[in-house]
Design an enzyme around this catalytic site. Structure first.
Site, PDB file in Angstrom:
ATOM      1  N   ASP A 135      17.938 -24.873  16.538  1.00 34.68           N
ATOM      2  CA  ASP A 135      18.746 -24.128  15.566  1.00 34.68           C
ATOM      3  C   ASP A 135      17.868 -23.363  14.580  1.00 34.68           C
ATOM      4  OD1 ASP A 135      20.594 -23.137  13.825  1.00 34.68           O
ATOM      5  OD2 ASP A 135      21.527 -25.066  13.342  1.00 34.68           O
ATOM      6  N   SER A 138      19.292 -22.564  10.962  1.00 33.26           N
ATOM      7  CA  SER A 138      19.177 -23.642   9.980  1.00 33.26           C
ATOM      8  C   SER A 138      17.746 -23.787   9.482  1.00 33.26           C
ATOM      9  CB  SER A 138      19.646 -24.968  10.601  1.00 33.26           C
ATOM     10  OG  SER A 138      21.040 -24.957  10.811  1.00 33.26           O
TER      11      SER A 138
END
Length: 395
Positions: A135, A138
């Site tokens: 991710d 993030s």
């Protein structure tokens, strides 16, 4: 793929201001152990603190920065998309992995399809527990939220923490954060560590628990029937009526704010305008606004990407590239995200040999594979119009 180990290039990023790199010596070793051959363009890691010798020691082949062609490569791992000239050199079947800015990217997709390149856009990875190690949004948003507070604190005209001195007590600065996503929560944690009193506004009532667990004070969203929820790790788009009610609510908070951190974004949409010029008029001279959404139009009126605007004594900081301002750790995290994705692709194609699997029944591949075999696999993303009406919520 060829019978020899696939050779992947880590190019030197050419976009102005981009100091990150798509692989570090750590991930070069990690990918080499999986049977991949890694080449690094000379100087690719200099801006982020990773020298050529460190890559060579890790097992990478060093290529001259002015290498004549990329036709021999099996793939390219980048931070941002290479220039059109380089893309046209990629051989059919090559792999491109990076932050490719796919929303409305018709020209990019056309070039990739002409070359039959398999391209994976890191920003389209599904935000699921299975894809957590990949991710990139993030990992980079964490850095942006942290650095935004440091910028605001450095520009502020007063102390951030409460101080008790012989000359009297200094009250703590008050911070208002718009959005309780990854960037907003990191901004909250950082501001609290500096000693600020922190208020956080988010369109999702469910964000209250996360905010309060970090010591923040939650500003509940307006009580309206059409309040947006969450999908895929992001706030859903909100109606203009909801945003108007939210702006009215925020106006009361802005009067008392010393630092304002704007993080509200929805992928592929213009950022919601949460702070109008009339609302800015109510901020006290000396206050600071840091707008992380400025690259998508901005949450705050009058912010400009990459610039600090002084408006009636209020500093408006258009912070559109904060992860690149912390390039060593930003690169380390980004490179691990990329390595995790490549390892997943290798796992989809059983041995012998190291080659990538593009199984579109796999939700991770289906989410981020934008081109493969000469066609576009995410027309829902690529077809997004740049001037689509503003209907966005706080992410």
């Amino acid at each position: 793929m060829s019978q020899s180990p696939p050779q992947l290039l880590i190019p030197r990023e050419v976009r102005p201001g981009e100091a990150r790199v798509a692989a570090t010596p750590e991930t070069v070793q990690r990918l080499s152990a999986k049977g991949l051959s890694i080449a690094v363009e000379a100087g690719a890691g200099e801006a982020s603190g990773y020298g050529d010798q460190a890559y060579a020691t890790a097992g990478a082949e060093l290529l001259a920065a002015d290498a004549p062609s990329w036709e021999h490569l099996d793939g390219v791992l980048c931070v941002q998309s290479p220039c059109q000239e380089r893309l046209e050199q990629l051989r059919p079947g090559a792999v491109l992995v990076g932050l490719l800015a796919p929303y409305g990217a018709d020209a990019l997709v056309g070039a990739l399809n002409r070359r039959q390149v398999s391209a994976l856009a890191m920003e389209l990875l599904p935000r699921t527990s299975r894809a957590q190690t990949m991710d990139v949004l993030s990992s980079q948003a964490n850095i942006a939220g942290y650095k935004a507070v440091l910028l605001a604190a450095a520009a502020l005209d007063r102390y951030v923490p409460m101080l008790m001195t012989a000359a009297g007590t200094i009250q703590p600065a008050r911070t208002l954060i718009l959005g309780a996503g990854v960037a907003g929560l990191q901004a909250l944690a950082t501001a609290r560590r500096l000693g600020s009193v922190v208020y956080v506004s988010d369109v999702r009532a469910a964000a209250r628990e996360q905010v309060e667990s970090l010591g923040g004070r939650f500003v509940a969203p307006p009580e309206r029937d059409e309040a947006p929820g969450e999908a895929g790790g992001y706030a859903k788009a909100a109606s203009e009526a909801f945003l108007a009610a939210q702006r009215q609510q925020l106006e009361e908070q802005l009067v008392q704010a010393d630092m304002v951190i704007c993080t509200a974004q929805v992928p592929g949409r213009p950022a919601p305008r949460l702070i109008s010029e009339a609302m800015l008029d109510r901020l006290r001279p000396g206050a600071v606004v840091v707008d992380l959404a400025v690259g998508q139009g901005g949450n705050c009126a009058c912010t400009v990407p990459g610039q600090t605007v002084l408006r009636q004594g209020v500093q408006l900081i258009g912070a559109d590239a904060l992860p690149s301002s912390v390039p060593n750790h930003a690169s380390a995290l980004y490179a691990r995200n990329v390595a995790a994705l490549l390892e997943h692709l290798l796992s989809l194609n059983p041995p012998p040999g190291a080659s990538f699997g593009f199984d579109r029944d796999d939700p991770i591949v289906a989410g981020c594979l934008i081109t493969h075999g000469g066609r576009c696999w995410r027309p829902d993303v690529v077809g997004v119009a740049a001037d689509e009406p503003q209907l966005a919520g706080v992410a």
